[in-house]
Design a protein around this motif. Structure first.
Motif, PDB file in Angstrom:
ATOM      1  N   ALA A  57       0.879  -1.173   0.000  1.00  0.00           N
ATOM      2  CA  ALA A  57       0.000   0.000   0.000  1.00  0.00           C
ATOM      3  C   ALA A  57       0.914   1.219   0.000  1.00  0.00           C
ATOM      4  O   ALA A  57       1.499   1.570   1.025  1.00  0.00           O
ATOM      5  CB  ALA A  57      -0.923   0.013   1.211  1.00  0.00           C
ATOM      6  N   SER A  58       1.067   1.843  -1.166  1.00  0.00           N
ATOM      7  CA  SER A  58       2.039   2.923  -1.321  1.00  0.00           C
ATOM      8  C   SER A  58       1.427   4.084  -2.081  1.00  0.00           C
ATOM      9  O   SER A  58       0.710   3.877  -3.064  1.00  0.00           O
ATOM     10  CB  SER A  58       3.271   2.397  -2.072  1.00  0.00           C
ATOM     11  OG  SER A  58       4.151   3.452  -2.411  1.00  0.00           O
ATOM     12  N   LYS A  59       1.728   5.290  -1.647  1.00  0.00           N
ATOM     13  CA  LYS A  59       1.320   6.485  -2.377  1.00  0.00           C
ATOM     14  C   LYS A  59       2.430   6.829  -3.372  1.00  0.00           C
ATOM     15  O   LYS A  59       3.426   7.480  -3.031  1.00  0.00           O
ATOM     16  CB  LYS A  59       1.029   7.624  -1.411  1.00  0.00           C
ATOM     17  CG  LYS A  59      -0.258   7.393  -0.619  1.00  0.00           C
ATOM     18  CD  LYS A  59      -0.629   8.548   0.275  1.00  0.00           C
ATOM     19  CE  LYS A  59      -1.975   8.289   0.957  1.00  0.00           C
ATOM     20  NZ  LYS A  59      -2.337   9.363   1.911  1.00  0.00           N
ATOM     21  N   ASN A  60       2.227   6.344  -4.589  1.00  0.00           N
ATOM     22  CA  ASN A  60       3.184   6.507  -5.673  1.00  0.00           C
ATOM     23  C   ASN A  60       2.442   6.319  -6.980  1.00  0.00           C
ATOM     24  O   ASN A  60       1.290   5.852  -6.993  1.00  0.00           O
ATOM     25  CB  ASN A  60       4.298   5.441  -5.572  1.00  0.00           C
ATOM     26  CG  ASN A  60       5.562   5.963  -4.891  1.00  0.00           C
ATOM     27  OD1 ASN A  60       6.168   6.927  -5.355  1.00  0.00           O
ATOM     28  ND2 ASN A  60       5.943   5.324  -3.785  1.00  0.00           N
ATOM     29  N   ASP A  61       3.051   6.656  -8.062  1.00  0.00           N
ATOM     30  CA  ASP A  61       2.520   6.287  -9.368  1.00  0.00           C
ATOM     31  C   ASP A  61       2.799   4.804  -9.574  1.00  0.00           C
ATOM     32  O   ASP A  61       3.928   4.334  -9.355  1.00  0.00           O
ATOM     33  CB  ASP A  61       3.185   7.115 -10.477  1.00  0.00           C
ATOM     34  CG  ASP A  61       2.762   8.579 -10.428  1.00  0.00           C
ATOM     35  OD1 ASP A  61       1.655   8.843  -9.930  1.00  0.00           O
ATOM     36  OD2 ASP A  61       3.551   9.434 -10.866  1.00  0.00           O
ATOM     37  N   HIS A  62       1.793   4.066 -10.005  1.00  0.00           N
ATOM     38  CA  HIS A  62       1.892   2.603 -10.003  1.00  0.00           C
ATOM     39  C   HIS A  62       3.022   2.088 -10.894  1.00  0.00           C
ATOM     40  O   HIS A  62       3.853   1.270 -10.458  1.00  0.00           O
ATOM     41  CB  HIS A  62       0.566   1.978 -10.451  1.00  0.00           C
ATOM     42  CG  HIS A  62       0.558   0.479 -10.366  1.00  0.00           C
ATOM     43  ND1 HIS A  62       1.128  -0.325 -11.329  1.00  0.00           N
ATOM     44  CD2 HIS A  62       0.074  -0.362  -9.412  1.00  0.00           C
ATOM     45  CE1 HIS A  62       0.994  -1.590 -10.979  1.00  0.00           C
ATOM     46  NE2 HIS A  62       0.355  -1.634  -9.828  1.00  0.00           N
ATOM     47  N   GLU A  63       3.070   2.532 -12.136  1.00  0.00           N
ATOM     48  CA  GLU A  63       4.002   1.928 -13.092  1.00  0.00           C
ATOM     49  C   GLU A  63       5.460   2.066 -12.675  1.00  0.00           C
ATOM     50  O   GLU A  63       6.196   1.059 -12.636  1.00  0.00           O
ATOM     51  CB  GLU A  63       3.778   2.509 -14.491  1.00  0.00           C
ATOM     52  CG  GLU A  63       4.593   1.791 -15.555  1.00  0.00           C
ATOM     53  CD  GLU A  63       4.227   2.230 -16.968  1.00  0.00           C
ATOM     54  OE1 GLU A  63       4.973   1.879 -17.895  1.00  0.00           O
ATOM     55  OE2 GLU A  63       3.192   2.916 -17.135  1.00  0.00           O
ATOM     56  N   PRO A  64       5.952   3.281 -12.337  1.00  0.00           N
ATOM     57  CA  PRO A  64       7.370   3.359 -11.947  1.00  0.00           C
ATOM     58  C   PRO A  64       7.673   2.630 -10.643  1.00  0.00           C
ATOM     59  O   PRO A  64       8.760   2.060 -10.484  1.00  0.00           O
ATOM     60  CB  PRO A  64       7.620   4.866 -11.813  1.00  0.00           C
ATOM     61  CG  PRO A  64       6.272   5.483 -11.683  1.00  0.00           C
ATOM     62  CD  PRO A  64       5.333   4.619 -12.427  1.00  0.00           C
ATOM     63  N   ALA A  65       6.711   2.609  -9.705  1.00  0.00           N
ATOM     64  CA  ALA A  65       6.943   1.914  -8.436  1.00  0.00           C
ATOM     65  C   ALA A  65       7.039   0.409  -8.649  1.00  0.00           C
ATOM     66  O   ALA A  65       7.926  -0.262  -8.105  1.00  0.00           O
ATOM     67  CB  ALA A  65       5.832   2.248  -7.446  1.00  0.00           C
TER      68      ALA A  65
END
Length: 365
Positions: A57-65
């Motif tokens: 569960a991370s607040k990031n843009d999905h693709e680069p993460a």
């Protein structure tokens, strides 16, 4: 001989990781480059070996993460990644629901106090941990199962395969029976050996909705029963074209002259929709018919196992009296114990049409 499952804190079934400055060092969107310590890498691998699922569960843009997790060689260890900009409490709840896990078996780790507090506010049952605790998680009792079974070591792979099955089910437009046949399901029923006994014990402890008595048999109890020629301890496994389901069923019964006393039947909730319970019961009734005996089954209603009672009734078990019942002694029960005895006059049953069944021949036993 038998004992109720002990009251204890739930073992963590799934750990939900934050990424930035928790799983890895650095902030992806700000620093561009992040890295994972060998200590954290070891924790991820050890929890996976123990059968603890891990999600994100991370607040990031999905693709680069996600790309970064793949570059680090860790993406394969995570199921149900929730990488986006919504509340983490929502992600945690959706992960628990997707896995069909109680929130009390979910843990969440994050370096930000505000994020932990937000999850705690909405889901008080979820245990939360600081990033500083990450390297010591494997030393905590809630992350330490009593034993690591064969199924535990491949639990993540089994769940990943289950998500593929569900995707295939969603894409399938024909009758459900056609879909089940397309899975190429195989059910195998055999006597429990040394390797299987720990899996049997785990199933009796973990399964509540499809457990006929709610009774937990310890490893010592099971080994004593395996060595008793009057008892049969059977383990059921399943697999299909997507991979193994693992151990999904337990049968424990005692042989009498004219009747088999079915003391325990438990199946995993994961395979209810594949007809595992019905196939197992029909095979047992057919085996009893070929052996020329009736079956008397113990059933103890709980607040969770109504589905198991329906399975028994659908298979033909009733409350009807029969002379064979007198050959099955009643154990000394505690006051208020709601134990029931269900009975069936065994008859030959057709082989299942949606799976291939391989099993030992009980009639020869």
């Amino acid at each position: 001989m038998e004992e109720k499952a002990p009251e204890r804190a739930d073992t963590v079934k799934c750990l939900v990781w934050d990424l930035d400055n928790t799983l890895w060092k650095g902030t992806l969107l700000e620093d561009g480059e992040t890295w994972v310590s060998e200590e954290i890498r070891s924790v991820v691998k050890e929890l996976d070996r123990r059968g603890v699922l891990q999600a994100v569960a991370s607040k990031n843009d999905h693709e680069p993460a996600w790309d970064r997790l793949e570059e680090l060689g860790l993406a394969e260890y995570f199921v149900l990644p929730h990488i986006g900009w919504g509340p983490k409490s929502t992600s945690v709840k959706e992960i628990a629901d997707s896995l069909n896990f109680a929130l009390g078996t979910i843990a969440f780790i994050d370096d930000q106090p505000a994020e932990r507090a937000e999850v705690e506010y909405h889901h008080a049952e979820v245990r939360t941990y600081t990033a500083d605790q990450a390297t010591s998680l494997v030393d905590l009792p809630e992350f330490t199962p009593p034993r690591v079974t064969v199924d535990a070591t491949r639990r993540r792979a089994m769940y990943q395969a289950s998500f593929q099955r569900e995707a295939a089910r969603t894409d399938h437009s024909g009758p459900d029976e056609d879909f089940l046949r397309s899975l190429e399901l195989v059910m195998d029923i055999q006597r429990a050996g040394d390797e299987e006994l720990s899996r049997v014990e785990e199933l009796t402890a973990r399964t509540s909705q499809m457990n006929a008595t709610g009774v937990h048999y310890s490893d010592a109890d099971l080994r004593a029963l395996v060595d008793d020629p009057r008892h049969e301890v059977l383990v059921t496994t399943m697999a299909d074209r997507f991979g193994p389901h693992g151990a999904v069923g337990v049968v424990l019964f005692e042989r009498h002259v004219d009747v088999w006393h079915l003391k325990l039947l438990a199946t995993s909730c994961r395979v209810v929709s594949f007809g595992a319970g019905a196939a197992l019961l029909n095979w047992l009734v057919d085996s009893a018919a070929r052996a020329g005996v009736h079956i008397v089954a113990d059933f103890r209603p709980t607040d969770r196992n109504r589905m198991m009672e329906i399975a028994y009734r659908f298979a033909g078990f009733t409350d009807d009296d029969c002379a064979c019942r007198s050959t099955v002694p009643w154990a000394e029960l505690e006051e208020g114990d709601p134990l029931q005895r269900l009975h069936i006059v065994s008859e030959r049953r057709d082989a299942p049409t949606t799976l291939r069944l391989t099993a030992l021949d009980l009639a020869e036993g």
